[in-house]
Design an enzyme around this catalytic site. Structure first.
Site, PDB file in Angstrom:
ATOM      1  N   SER A 112     -13.163  -4.366   1.635  1.00 41.40           N
ATOM      2  CA  SER A 112     -14.132  -3.652   0.785  1.00 41.40           C
ATOM      3  C   SER A 112     -15.561  -3.931   1.260  1.00 41.40           C
ATOM      4  O   SER A 112     -16.446  -4.240   0.446  1.00 41.40           O
ATOM      5  CB  SER A 112     -13.977  -4.026  -0.692  1.00 41.40           C
ATOM      6  N   PRO A 113     -15.826  -3.817   2.563  1.00 35.53           N
ATOM      7  CA  PRO A 113     -17.167  -4.146   3.060  1.00 35.53           C
ATOM      8  C   PRO A 113     -18.222  -3.149   2.597  1.00 35.53           C
ATOM      9  O   PRO A 113     -19.412  -3.449   2.644  1.00 35.53           O
ATOM     10  CB  PRO A 113     -16.992  -4.088   4.588  1.00 35.53           C
ATOM     11  N   LEU A 114     -17.766  -1.980   2.124  1.00 38.26           N
ATOM     12  CA  LEU A 114     -18.708  -1.004   1.553  1.00 38.26           C
ATOM     13  C   LEU A 114     -18.637  -1.017   0.029  1.00 38.26           C
ATOM     14  O   LEU A 114     -19.125  -0.088  -0.628  1.00 38.26           O
ATOM     15  CB  LEU A 114     -18.378   0.409   2.072  1.00 38.26           C
ATOM     16  N   ALA A 115     -18.013  -2.066  -0.514  1.00 34.62           N
ATOM     17  CA  ALA A 115     -17.777  -2.124  -1.964  1.00 34.62           C
ATOM     18  C   ALA A 115     -17.155  -0.802  -2.434  1.00 34.62           C
ATOM     19  O   ALA A 115     -17.578  -0.211  -3.415  1.00 34.62           O
ATOM     20  CB  ALA A 115     -19.059  -2.463  -2.726  1.00 34.62           C
ATOM     21  N   GLN A 116     -16.151  -0.383  -1.683  1.00 33.33           N
ATOM     22  CA  GLN A 116     -15.357   0.816  -1.992  1.00 33.33           C
ATOM     23  C   GLN A 116     -16.215   2.086  -2.024  1.00 33.33           C
ATOM     24  O   GLN A 116     -15.943   3.017  -2.778  1.00 33.33           O
ATOM     25  CB  GLN A 116     -14.569   0.617  -3.276  1.00 33.33           C
ATOM     26  N   GLY A 117     -17.232   2.127  -1.184  1.00 35.92           N
ATOM     27  CA  GLY A 117     -18.077   3.325  -1.072  1.00 35.92           C
ATOM     28  C   GLY A 117     -19.375   3.196  -1.852  1.00 35.92           C
ATOM     29  O   GLY A 117     -20.309   3.975  -1.652  1.00 35.92           O
ATOM     30  N   TYR A 136       0.848  -1.199   0.000  1.00 31.20           N
ATOM     31  CA  TYR A 136       0.000   0.000   0.000  1.00 31.20           C
ATOM     32  C   TYR A 136       0.883   1.249   0.000  1.00 31.20           C
ATOM     33  O   TYR A 136       1.621   1.507   0.956  1.00 31.20           O
ATOM     34  CB  TYR A 136      -0.931   0.027   1.223  1.00 31.20           C
TER      35      TYR A 136
HETATM   36  N1  LIG Z   1      -6.515  -8.189   1.005  1.00 31.81           N
HETATM   37  C1  LIG Z   1      -6.817  -7.566  -0.091  1.00 31.81           C
HETATM   38  O1  LIG Z   1      -6.561  -8.048  -1.213  1.00 31.81           O
HETATM   39  C2  LIG Z   1      -7.507  -6.230   0.008  1.00 31.81           C
HETATM   40  C3  LIG Z   1      -8.089  -5.644  -1.135  1.00 31.81           C
HETATM   41  C4  LIG Z   1      -8.748  -4.424  -0.972  1.00 31.81           C
HETATM   42  C5  LIG Z   1      -8.795  -3.820   0.293  1.00 31.81           C
HETATM   43  N2  LIG Z   1      -8.196  -4.403   1.372  1.00 31.81           N
HETATM   44  C6  LIG Z   1      -8.234  -3.772   2.712  1.00 31.81           C
HETATM   45  O2  LIG Z   1      -9.574  -3.489   3.049  1.00 31.81           O
HETATM   46  C7  LIG Z   1      -9.711  -2.113   3.369  1.00 31.81           C
HETATM   47  C8  LIG Z   1     -11.099  -1.636   3.007  1.00 31.81           C
HETATM   48  O3  LIG Z   1     -11.425  -1.915   1.649  1.00 31.81           O
HETATM   49  P1  LIG Z   1     -11.563  -0.762   0.556  1.00 31.81           P
HETATM   50  O4  LIG Z   1     -10.854   0.423   1.005  1.00 31.81           O
HETATM   51  O5  LIG Z   1     -11.235  -1.395  -0.740  1.00 31.81           O
HETATM   52  O6  LIG Z   1     -13.147  -0.488   0.473  1.00 31.81           O
HETATM   53  P2  LIG Z   1     -14.271  -0.012   1.514  1.00 31.81           P
HETATM   54  O7  LIG Z   1     -13.798  -0.072   2.883  1.00 31.81           O
HETATM   55  O8  LIG Z   1     -15.481  -0.784   1.136  1.00 31.81           O
HETATM   56  O9  LIG Z   1     -14.514   1.492   1.049  1.00 31.81           O
HETATM   57  C9  LIG Z   1     -13.769   2.558   1.559  1.00 31.81           C
HETATM   58  C10 LIG Z   1     -14.276   3.866   0.976  1.00 31.81           C
HETATM   59  O10 LIG Z   1     -15.693   3.991   1.188  1.00 31.81           O
HETATM   60  C11 LIG Z   1     -16.038   5.338   1.509  1.00 31.81           C
HETATM   61  N3  LIG Z   1     -16.601   5.324   2.866  1.00 31.81           N
HETATM   62  C12 LIG Z   1     -16.037   4.802   4.001  1.00 31.81           C
HETATM   63  N4  LIG Z   1     -16.827   4.968   5.068  1.00 31.81           N
HETATM   64  C13 LIG Z   1     -17.932   5.618   4.625  1.00 31.81           C
HETATM   65  C14 LIG Z   1     -19.106   6.089   5.257  1.00 31.81           C
HETATM   66  N5  LIG Z   1     -19.335   5.913   6.565  1.00 31.81           N
HETATM   67  N6  LIG Z   1     -20.042   6.707   4.493  1.00 31.81           N
HETATM   68  C15 LIG Z   1     -19.845   6.892   3.150  1.00 31.81           C
HETATM   69  N7  LIG Z   1     -18.751   6.471   2.495  1.00 31.81           N
HETATM   70  C16 LIG Z   1     -17.793   5.832   3.229  1.00 31.81           C
HETATM   71  C17 LIG Z   1     -14.741   6.132   1.434  1.00 31.81           C
HETATM   72  O11 LIG Z   1     -14.580   6.662   0.111  1.00 31.81           O
HETATM   73  P3  LIG Z   1     -15.192   8.091  -0.370  1.00 31.81           P
HETATM   74  O12 LIG Z   1     -15.504   8.923   0.821  1.00 31.81           O
HETATM   75  O13 LIG Z   1     -14.108   8.674  -1.230  1.00 31.81           O
HETATM   76  O14 LIG Z   1     -16.406   7.713  -1.180  1.00 31.81           O
HETATM   77  C18 LIG Z   1     -13.679   5.085   1.678  1.00 31.81           C
HETATM   78  O15 LIG Z   1     -12.429   5.399   1.142  1.00 31.81           O
HETATM   79  C19 LIG Z   1      -8.557  -1.423   2.641  1.00 31.81           C
HETATM   80  O16 LIG Z   1      -8.225  -0.165   3.197  1.00 31.81           O
HETATM   81  C20 LIG Z   1      -7.461  -2.452   2.816  1.00 31.81           C
HETATM   82  O17 LIG Z   1      -6.891  -2.332   4.100  1.00 31.81           O
HETATM   83  C21 LIG Z   1      -7.572  -5.605   1.232  1.00 31.81           C
END
Ligand SMILES: NC(=O)c1ccc[n+]([C@@H]2O[C@H](COP(=O)([O-])OP(=O)(O)OC[C@H]3O[C@@H](n4cnc5c(N)ncnc54)[C@H](OP(=O)(O)O)[C@@H]3O)[C@@H](O)[C@H]2O)c1
Length: 329
Positions: free
Chosen positions: A204-209, A65
């Site tokens: 990605s529990p929020l499907a990346q937002g 990262y």
């Molecule tokens: N092991 C793997 O291969 C792998 C792959 C992917 C991720 N990960 C890990 O999982 C973590 C989380 O996954 P992710 O970052 O892909 O996706 P995510 O947690 O589903 O989405 C994060 C994004 O959602 C938005 N968000 C977060 N909280 C919110 C809220 N309360 N209300 C509205 N929008 C909100 C923000 O973006 P905006 O505000 O810009 O919309 C934030 O950057 C990563 O940081 C990483 O540590 C691991």
């Protein structure tokens, strides 16, 4: 560590308890997320500080990262709170021989400023090498105390079990994509974790937002990570109208937001913790508070049914649309 009553923890025998909502830090120092310098230098630190105040213990990062920036920013932000956290990082298993694994673990620990990695995860299954190659290195790291627990990521159930066999002891967790729109782990990984005392870490529990229901065809996220993701195509944001409506309805019943009920949906199993990323302190607070929401069986099912009815354009069919979206047409 202050206890706001918000945070819940997994019932698994780890030294430091693992919070049901952790913090994902891919966003820290990442070009792909495009949050910029002020985020990397200030907001990210403020997010970690608030997470610590609220009792979050699970912090997830990886050597790739931001090419080590995420580990550095996270380590500095945790600072003197080392003993309050369950620190997880990952190795990309390119040449997973014991000497390489050891060198990479030391490098991660140095960037994080710690002498022990509480959870060291294999970021992806290596298609060329079985886990009998990497696990002796992991075992040696556990023996010398540099690594507490070993974990894997993006592993199938069969490969997770094979990894345990190769390690000769438990592989505590499997970090996988898990959300309303990526519910596969509910079929096999989560039942196994529940039965065997293991943990599924939902990324990605929020499907990346996407599941915040705040984006639509005319208001799409612009950063590289999401503009190249099919789920954010205009056609898919339109097709998601029904799912977003159900999220809003359930959210209203709990005086919550769609993002919060989407997280509550993901962490319903006692074996699951979620690690949402956050672009602001307010998002972090909202995500932590989601652990307090108890969905009824009917609500959980209604959300699952709405997600099943959502049929996004994906795979090869999405490629021309992604190219057009990228060119702004
Ligand atoms: N092991 C793997 O291969 C792998 C792959 C992917 C991720 N990960 C890990 O999982 C973590 C989380 O996954 P992710 O970052 O892909 O996706 P995510 O947690 O589903 O989405 C994060 C994004 O959602 C938005 N968000 C977060 N909280 C919110 C809220 N309360 N209300 C509205 N929008 C909100 C923000 O973006 P905006 O505000 O810009 O919309 C934030 O950057 C990563 O940081 C990483 O540590 C691991």
């Amino acid at each position: 560590m202050s206890d706001t009553g918000f945070v819940r923890y997994l019932d698994v025998d780890t030294g430091t308890r693992i919070s049901k909502i952790g913090l994902g830090t891919w966003q820290f120092g990442s070009r792909g997320w495009g949050y910029g310098q002020p985020y990397a230098e200030q907001e990210a630190r403020a997010i970690v500080a608030r997470a610590l105040e609220l009792g979050v213990t699970l912090f997830d990062t990886a050597e790739i990262y931001g090419r080590g920036s995420s580990e550095r920013i996270l380590g500095e932000a945790i600072g003197g709170h080392r003993d309050d956290v369950f620190l997880a990082t990952k190795i990309l298993p390119v040449a997973p021989l014991p000497a390489v694994v050891q060198q990479r673990a030391v490098a991660s620990a140095n960037r994080l400023g710690v002498s022990k990695l509480d959870l060291y995860q294999v970021h992806q299954p290596n298609p060329l090498f079985p886990d009998t190659v990497i696990m002796p290195g992991m075992r040696a790291l556990q023996r010398i105390g540099l690594v507490g627990e070993v974990g894997v990521s993006n592993y199938s159930l069969g490969r997770w079990k094979a990894a345990e066999k190769a390690l000769g002891s438990r592989v505590l967790s499997n970090q996988v994509r898990y959300s309303l729109v990526a519910a596969g782990p509910a079929d096999d990984l989560i039942p196994y974790a529940e039965e065997a005392g293991r943990v599924v870490i939902a990324y990605s529990p929020l499907a990346q937002g996407f599941l915040s229901a705040r984006y639509d065809a005319n208001n799409r996220p612009k950063n590289a990570v999401r503009s190249s993701s099919a789920i954010f195509l205009p056609v898919n944001l339109e097709r998601a109208a029904g799912l977003f409506a159900v999220l809003r309805e359930v959210a209203e019943a709990h005086d919550a937001t769609p993002a919060q009920v989407a997280l509550a949906w993901a962490i319903r199993s006692p074996a699951v913790t979620a690690i949402p990323g956050a672009s602001s302190v307010a998002q972090l607070e909202s995500n932590v508070a989601a652990a307090e929401i108890d969905l009824t069986v009917d609500e959980w099912q209604a959300m699952r049914d709405a997600a099943d009815r959502f049929r996004p354009v994906s795979g090869l069919a999405a490629v021309p649309r992604l190219m057009r979206a990228r060119l702004g047409r």
